[in-house]
Design a protein around this motif. Structure first.
Motif, PDB file in Angstrom:
ATOM      1  N   PRO A 158       0.821  -1.203   0.000  1.00 42.50           N
ATOM      2  CA  PRO A 158       0.000   0.000   0.000  1.00 42.50           C
ATOM      3  C   PRO A 158       0.859   1.259   0.000  1.00 42.50           C
ATOM      4  O   PRO A 158       1.921   1.299   0.626  1.00 42.50           O
ATOM      5  N   ARG A 159       0.427   2.237  -0.750  1.00 45.09           N
ATOM      6  CA  ARG A 159       1.125   3.523  -0.782  1.00 45.09           C
ATOM      7  C   ARG A 159       0.096   4.618  -1.014  1.00 45.09           C
ATOM      8  O   ARG A 159      -0.844   4.421  -1.791  1.00 45.09           O
ATOM      9  N   SER A 160       0.244   5.731  -0.349  1.00 43.01           N
ATOM     10  CA  SER A 160      -0.680   6.841  -0.575  1.00 43.01           C
ATOM     11  C   SER A 160       0.019   7.920  -1.378  1.00 43.01           C
ATOM     12  O   SER A 160       1.252   7.975  -1.448  1.00 43.01           O
ATOM     13  N   CYS A 201      -4.783   9.643  -3.100  1.00 39.64           N
ATOM     14  CA  CYS A 201      -4.887   8.325  -3.721  1.00 39.64           C
ATOM     15  C   CYS A 201      -4.413   7.228  -2.772  1.00 39.64           C
ATOM     16  O   CYS A 201      -3.434   7.401  -2.047  1.00 39.64           O
ATOM     17  N   GLN A 202      -5.117   6.105  -2.829  1.00 40.28           N
ATOM     18  CA  GLN A 202      -4.601   4.875  -2.241  1.00 40.28           C
ATOM     19  C   GLN A 202      -4.159   3.995  -3.394  1.00 40.28           C
ATOM     20  O   GLN A 202      -4.970   3.646  -4.258  1.00 40.28           O
TER      21      GLN A 202
END
Ligand code: CMP
Length: 139
Positions: A36-38, A101-102
Motif C-alpha cells: 500500500p502507498r498513498s 490516492c490509495q
C-alpha cells in the motif's frame, strides 16, 4: 479464512474487476504482494525517463498521465507503470496524483512471478499497454 481477510478479497475484486477471473489463492497472493502507498494531489508518482521497477494499481483517488501533448485521467480500478515492466524501457510519461490516492505497488520481481503464473492476466495487461502505446503514437 477469517472475515477480515475474505472482506479484503471481496473489496479487491470489486475495485479491480480485472482480477475477478483469478482464483482465491491468487487473490490472497495479490493481497500479500501489493504494497500500500498513498499519494497526495501534486505528487509525481512516475517521472518520464526514469527506470521503472514497479507498477501501480489505483484503489481510490485519481491520477493524470502527462504525455508530451496530452493528459489522460486514470481513476480507481485502473493501473499504470506497466509499460516499463513489460518492455524494460524507461518511463514513457509523468504520472501525477490529482487527488488523495490509495495505491497498490507491485514490484518488478513480484510482477514477473505473478504474471508468469497467470498468463491470462499478463495478456490483459499487455493488451492495455499496447493500446496505450498505439494511441500515443497516433496522437
Ligand atoms: P510507464 O511507461 O512504465 O510509465 C508511465 C505510464 O503512463 C505508462 O507506463 C503507462 O502505464 C501510462 N500511460 C502511458 N500512456 C498512456 C495512455 N495513453 N493512457 C493511459 N496511460 C498511459
Amino acid at each position: 479464512r477469517d472475515r477480515q481477510h475474505s472482506l479484503e478479497i471481496e473489496e479487491l475484486i470489486e475495485t479491480f474487476p480485472m482480477f475477478a477471473e483469478l482464483d482465491d489463492n491468487a487473490h490472497e497472493e495479490l493481497l500479500l504482494l501489493f504494497r500500500p502507498r498513498s499519494a497526495s494531489p501534486g505528487d509525481r508518482v512516475i517521472r518520464t525517463g526514469d527506470r521503472g521497477d514497479s507498477m501501480f494499481f489505483i484503489a481510490s483517488g485519481a491520477v493524470e498521465v502527462q504525455l508530451e501533448d496530452d493528459e489522460v485521467p486514470l481513476g480507481a480500478g485502473s493501473f499504470f507503470g506497466e509499460m516499463a515492466l513489460l518492455t524494460g524501457a524507461r518511463r514513457t510519461a509523468d504520472v501525477v496524483a490529482v487527488d488523495f490516492c490509495q495505491l497498490f505497488v507491485l514490484e518488478r520481481r513480484d510482477f514477473n512471478l505473478f504474471m508468469s503464473r497467470h498468463p491470462q492476466l499478463r495478456a490483459a495487461v499487455s493488451h492495455m499497454a499496447r493500446e496505450r502505446q498505439e494511441s500515443n503514437v497516433s496522437r
